[in-house]
Write a protein that holds these residues in place. Structure first.
Motif, PDB file in Angstrom:
ATOM      1  N   ASP A 107       0.829  -1.204   0.000  1.00  0.00           N
ATOM      2  CA  ASP A 107       0.000   0.000   0.000  1.00  0.00           C
ATOM      3  C   ASP A 107       0.866   1.258   0.000  1.00  0.00           C
ATOM      4  N   PHE A 108       1.898   1.280   0.847  1.00  0.00           N
ATOM      5  CA  PHE A 108       2.802   2.430   0.867  1.00  0.00           C
ATOM      6  C   PHE A 108       3.498   2.593  -0.482  1.00  0.00           C
ATOM      7  N   TYR A 109       3.900   1.481  -1.065  1.00  0.00           N
ATOM      8  CA  TYR A 109       4.588   1.516  -2.357  1.00  0.00           C
ATOM      9  C   TYR A 109       3.683   2.086  -3.450  1.00  0.00           C
ATOM     10  N   LEU A 110       2.448   1.610  -3.504  1.00  0.00           N
ATOM     11  CA  LEU A 110       1.514   2.076  -4.530  1.00  0.00           C
ATOM     12  C   LEU A 110       1.119   3.534  -4.319  1.00  0.00           C
ATOM     13  N   SER A 111       1.215   4.010  -3.072  1.00  0.00           N
ATOM     14  CA  SER A 111       0.872   5.401  -2.765  1.00  0.00           C
ATOM     15  C   SER A 111       2.051   6.358  -2.956  1.00  0.00           C
ATOM     16  N   TYR A 112       3.226   5.789  -3.195  1.00  0.00           N
ATOM     17  CA  TYR A 112       4.448   6.602  -3.248  1.00  0.00           C
ATOM     18  C   TYR A 112       4.431   7.520  -4.473  1.00  0.00           C
ATOM     19  N   PRO A 113       4.889   8.758  -4.307  1.00  0.00           N
ATOM     20  CA  PRO A 113       4.918   9.678  -5.455  1.00  0.00           C
ATOM     21  C   PRO A 113       5.825   9.154  -6.567  1.00  0.00           C
ATOM     22  N   LYS A 114       5.463   9.453  -7.787  1.00  0.00           N
ATOM     23  CA  LYS A 114       6.320   9.102  -8.908  1.00  0.00           C
ATOM     24  C   LYS A 114       7.614   9.893  -8.786  1.00  0.00           C
TER      25      LYS A 114
END
Length: 282
Positions: A107-114
């Motif tokens: 979840d943190f990874y998918l939410s991380y800014p590009k």
């Protein structure tokens, strides 16, 4: 500008940093002398203690004590910081270090800014900022016994823009996730400066997170002012092992978390097909 590091003992790793600081005329404030270091959250607490005596608008530069070296003077570092126009700038790396349950980490990874690859993710081993802003940020994430990089990565993944990441490695260059690729990533130019060939930048600080001292030495030994270091065969073998996997990652996803996620998913898929075929044969 205040320059701070944390080191409980004086050893050859700290001396490596101090040699580079003396070369560039940098005075370092050492925190933690003689204290017991129980977790990376101690680093956060000791820095917060130090900030109490500073003005909010002071600029503070932090770098890890045992696995970092300076590659430039403070004039260059301050100029690059001011050009970024943000009160809190942190280093970056190719790894996504965020200790959490598998689902929470995803979840943190998918939410991380590009961000620009390969240096997309926050590294807590080096940062620079205005004391008041940095203090407020660390107070938000500080939690007893926790790793500062985990806490900051989790916070940043949900609060984009609160921290400026040095994706181009202009101030902080971090080897983490790319150990074994130093010959590709760094070169000594005609003027005797270390250049990051991936970004084209000339970093102010080089950080070998994960105790990759062999890789760090391979880069800085070109400069000619560091003392000679020796390494055990075990350290060299570990370096070679990291090089194999990191090269695979660098030439595919340029993202260690994604690479290992896809690798595990592929293994599980192949195992499932094999099990299914075996069941059919029974």
């Amino acid at each position: 500008m205040k320059v701070v590091t944390i080191a409980t003992d004086h050893n050859h790793h700290l001396e490596r940093l101090l040699v580079s600081a003396r070369h560039f005329g940098i005075d370092i404030i050492q925190l933690g002398k003689g204290r017991k270091y129980k977790s990376h959250n101690d680093k956060t607490r000791w820095l917060l203690e130090y900030f109490e005596g500073l003005d909010d608008d002071d600029i503070v530069l932090y770098t890890d004590g045992y696995d970092s070296v300076f590659l430039s003077d403070l004039k260059y570092i301050e100029r690059e910081f001011l050009a970024m126009n943000h009160p809190f700038v942190m280093g970056t790396e190719q790894n996504f270090n965020c200790d959490a349950s598998p689902l929470a980490k995803l979840d943190f990874y998918l939410s991380y800014p590009k961000g620009k690859k390969p240096y997309r993710f926050l590294n807590a081993g080096g940062y620079i900022g205005r004391v008041g802003y940095v203090r407020d940020m660390l107070l938000r994430v500080e939690k007893d016994g926790e790793n500062d990089q985990d806490m900051l990565n989790q916070y940043y993944s949900k609060n984009h823009g609160t921290i400026k990441l040095d994706h181009d490695q202009k101030i902080f260059s971090c080897i983490a996730g790319r150990s074994g690729m130093e010959d590709h990533d760094y070169m000594l130019d005609a003027e005797g400066k270390i250049r990051n060939t991936v970004t084209g930048s000339y970093p102010g600080i080089l950080h070998a997170a994960g105790k990759n001292f062999y890789g760090l030495y391979k880069v800085i030994n070109q400069l000619g002012f560091f003392p000679e270091e020796t390494f055990s065969q075990e350290e060299i073998n570990q370096y070679k092992k990291s090089r194999f996997w990191n090269k695979l990652t660098a030439y595919t996803t340029r993202d260690n978390y994604l690479f290992h996620f896809l690798l595990k998913a592929t293994v599980i898929a192949l195992a499932s097909v094999l099990i299914y075929q075996l069941i059919k044969m029974i």
